[in-house]
Design an enzyme around this catalytic site. Structure first.
Site, PDB file in Angstrom:
ATOM      1  N   PRO A  17       0.849  -1.200   0.000  1.00 30.52           N
ATOM      2  CA  PRO A  17       0.000   0.000   0.000  1.00 30.52           C
ATOM      3  C   PRO A  17       0.883   1.248   0.000  1.00 30.52           C
ATOM      4  O   PRO A  17       1.832   1.331   0.785  1.00 30.52           O
ATOM      5  CB  PRO A  17      -0.782  -0.108   1.315  1.00 30.52           C
ATOM      6  CG  PRO A  17      -0.492  -1.469   1.864  1.00 30.52           C
ATOM      7  CD  PRO A  17       0.773  -1.933   1.262  1.00 30.52           C
ATOM      8  N   GLN A  71      -6.581  -1.043   3.414  1.00 30.43           N
ATOM      9  CA  GLN A  71      -5.720  -0.729   4.550  1.00 30.43           C
ATOM     10  C   GLN A  71      -6.228   0.510   5.283  1.00 30.43           C
ATOM     11  O   GLN A  71      -6.472   1.545   4.663  1.00 30.43           O
ATOM     12  CB  GLN A  71      -4.274  -0.491   4.122  1.00 30.43           C
ATOM     13  CG  GLN A  71      -3.347  -0.378   5.348  1.00 30.43           C
ATOM     14  CD  GLN A  71      -1.923   0.007   5.021  1.00 30.43           C
ATOM     15  OE1 GLN A  71      -1.668   1.131   4.652  1.00 30.43           O
ATOM     16  NE2 GLN A  71      -0.998  -0.942   5.160  1.00 30.43           N
ATOM     17  N   CYS A 101       3.280   3.595   9.147  1.00 27.75           N
ATOM     18  CA  CYS A 101       3.520   4.887   8.498  1.00 27.75           C
ATOM     19  C   CYS A 101       4.381   5.782   9.383  1.00 27.75           C
ATOM     20  O   CYS A 101       4.040   6.039  10.535  1.00 27.75           O
ATOM     21  CB  CYS A 101       2.196   5.583   8.199  1.00 27.75           C
ATOM     22  SG  CYS A 101       2.416   7.222   7.450  1.00 27.75           S
ATOM     23  N   LYS A 141       0.616  -4.340   8.836  1.00 26.58           N
ATOM     24  CA  LYS A 141       1.930  -3.976   8.296  1.00 26.58           C
ATOM     25  C   LYS A 141       2.588  -3.027   9.292  1.00 26.58           C
ATOM     26  O   LYS A 141       1.966  -2.074   9.765  1.00 26.58           O
ATOM     27  CB  LYS A 141       1.791  -3.295   6.934  1.00 26.58           C
ATOM     28  CG  LYS A 141       3.122  -3.017   6.231  1.00 26.58           C
ATOM     29  CD  LYS A 141       2.890  -2.572   4.780  1.00 26.58           C
ATOM     30  CE  LYS A 141       4.210  -2.495   4.009  1.00 26.58           C
ATOM     31  NZ  LYS A 141       5.010  -1.323   4.363  1.00 26.58           N
ATOM     32  N   ASN A 204       9.417  -6.647   3.435  1.00 25.41           N
ATOM     33  CA  ASN A 204       9.287  -5.423   2.648  1.00 25.41           C
ATOM     34  C   ASN A 204      10.509  -4.547   2.904  1.00 25.41           C
ATOM     35  O   ASN A 204      11.008  -4.483   4.010  1.00 25.41           O
ATOM     36  CB  ASN A 204       7.997  -4.707   3.053  1.00 25.41           C
ATOM     37  CG  ASN A 204       7.786  -3.372   2.351  1.00 25.41           C
ATOM     38  OD1 ASN A 204       7.484  -2.374   2.997  1.00 25.41           O
ATOM     39  ND2 ASN A 204       7.944  -3.331   1.044  1.00 25.41           N
ATOM     40  N   GLY A 205      10.971  -3.887   1.827  1.00 17.66           N
ATOM     41  CA  GLY A 205      12.080  -2.957   1.970  1.00 17.66           C
ATOM     42  C   GLY A 205      13.242  -3.283   1.058  1.00 17.66           C
ATOM     43  O   GLY A 205      13.816  -4.377   1.127  1.00 17.66           O
ATOM     44  N   ASP A 206      13.564  -2.343   0.156  1.00 15.74           N
ATOM     45  CA  ASP A 206      14.717  -2.465  -0.743  1.00 15.74           C
ATOM     46  C   ASP A 206      14.598  -3.622  -1.735  1.00 15.74           C
ATOM     47  O   ASP A 206      15.605  -4.240  -2.100  1.00 15.74           O
ATOM     48  CB  ASP A 206      16.020  -2.618   0.062  1.00 15.74           C
ATOM     49  CG  ASP A 206      16.419  -1.336   0.776  1.00 15.74           C
ATOM     50  OD1 ASP A 206      15.726  -0.315   0.587  1.00 15.74           O
ATOM     51  OD2 ASP A 206      17.405  -1.360   1.540  1.00 15.74           O
ATOM     52  N   GLY A 228       7.082  -2.169  -2.944  1.00 15.42           N
ATOM     53  CA  GLY A 228       6.469  -0.847  -2.919  1.00 15.42           C
ATOM     54  C   GLY A 228       7.012   0.046  -4.002  1.00 15.42           C
ATOM     55  O   GLY A 228       6.579  -0.005  -5.157  1.00 15.42           O
ATOM     56  N   ARG A 229       7.985   0.883  -3.643  1.00 15.48           N
ATOM     57  CA  ARG A 229       8.505   1.872  -4.592  1.00 15.48           C
ATOM     58  C   ARG A 229       9.074   1.238  -5.861  1.00 15.48           C
ATOM     59  O   ARG A 229       9.054   1.850  -6.924  1.00 15.48           O
ATOM     60  CB  ARG A 229       9.556   2.743  -3.899  1.00 15.48           C
ATOM     61  CG  ARG A 229       8.965   3.696  -2.859  1.00 15.48           C
ATOM     62  CD  ARG A 229      10.060   4.404  -2.055  1.00 15.48           C
ATOM     63  NE  ARG A 229      10.759   3.494  -1.168  1.00 15.48           N
ATOM     64  CZ  ARG A 229      11.842   3.802  -0.470  1.00 15.48           C
ATOM     65  NH1 ARG A 229      12.377   5.021  -0.604  1.00 15.48           N
ATOM     66  NH2 ARG A 229      12.409   2.932   0.338  1.00 15.48           N
TER      67      ARG A 229
END
Length: 330
Positions: A17, A71, A101, A141, A204-206, A228-229
């Protein structure tokens, strides 16, 4: 990997999200390109219980987006309970709680990553949402902790499991890191090895390539990977990652034609969903990544950003595509 009664298969790849990114048009494209689950942007529980039109609009989805998750975030149990019931009425496959967040104005109210400063409140919040819905799995999350001194991610996972959370996605940074520095994947492995932990853990991450996703699976043992990104302007990452994990072989990168055509499709879907003014504005987050690395695209991006209507942008994109294809042939 199974969430509630939803079988996502072996080593699923999920779309994270993201505010002002994972709207309905983008979700539709990412599902088509192989994302195992797609989620809404995070939606304020306070806005939902006040029947805010924008918040309710964010929850609308199409059957092509299933499995689909809503979410929600907030700092009041009563509002989270009410928001969960409203989300349930939309008949999603999953209700997800944002405990991660890092934005200050949200965290200072005890919402998002602010819950990491009060694990009792986090547990109560999760229980209120689980109890509010009937038959829809609730997931969450979060991050590793508020800062390096408060990393209690094993305790968080066990507490959330104890109140009925069916899966936990972990962004492997602390709140104080925000999106800086490297994601600390070693903590994902640490959580997976927690005695008594049975719910799926999603890393999640990188993760910005198929190779990154496979490495996260291999090094940490997570049950799923959330991107994500790395998916912005690059929805192909889901099908390319799925193929790489299944076969060990990389599919070709999308061609210039592929990238221009999908960018134009997303713009058209965005305008249909949001209306022309906002549909054009929200796409500005995507152009740079769709066109990244394409020669001679700098001026195209500059020209697109000046436009406020869809048709001139479509014309710019199509003209650029024809010029690049002609240049390759000649």
């Amino acid at each position: 990997m199974i969430i509630g009664d939803i079988d996502l298969g072996h080593k699923p790849i999920l779309l994270a999200p993201m505010e002002d990114v994972t709207d309905s048009p983008f979700r539709t494209i990412c599902r088509r390109k192989g994302a195992a689950v797609v989620y809404t942007e995070f939606i304020s529980s306070e806005a939902i219980v006040r029947d805010n039109d924008q918040a309710l609009h964010k929850m609308h989805f199409t059957k092509e987006q299933r499995p689909f998750g809503v979410q929600i975030f907030g700092g009041r149990e009563e509002a989270m309970e009410g928001a969960a019931k409203t989300a349930e009425s939309e008949n999603p496959d999953i209700v997800d709680i944002n405990f991660g967040c890092p934005v200050y104005k949200i965290a200072k109210k005890g919402a998002g990553a602010g819950c990491l400063r009060d694990l009792d409140m986090m547990e109560r919040m999760a229980k209120s949402v689980v109890d509010a819905v009937d038959g829809i799995p609730v997931t969450a999350k979060t991050r590793l902790g508020w800062d390096d001194r408060t990393i209690k991610i094993r305790e968080v996972a066990l507490r959330l499991q104890s109140v009925g959370i069916k899966a936990l996605a972990i962004h492997a940074r602390t709140r104080s890191q925000k999106y800086k520095g490297e994601a600390r994947w070693d903590y994902l492995k640490y959580v997976k090895e927690t005695p008594g932990l049975e719910i799926p853990i999603i890393g999640n991450g990188d993760v910005s390539s198929p190779e990154d996703a496979k490495r996260m699976f291999d090094e940490t043992g997570v049950d799923g990977v959330m991107i994500g990104r790395g998916a912005i302007g690059n929805p192909w990452i889901f099908e390319r990652t799925r193929h790489y994990i299944d076969t060990g072989k990389l599919l070709p990168e999308p061609t210039i034609e592929d990238r221009i055509d999908l960018c134009a499709e997303q713009l058209q879907r965005s305008v249909e969903h949001h209306g022309e003014r906002y549909g054009v504005i929200i796409m500005k987050k995507h152009y740079g990544q769709y066109l990244k690395g394409i020669r001679n695209s700098r001026q195209l991006r500059a020209d697109i950003m000046k436009e406020s209507e869809m048709e001139p942008i479509i014309e710019l994109l199509m003209n650029f595509k024809e010029q690049e294809m002609f240049a390759v042939v000649s």
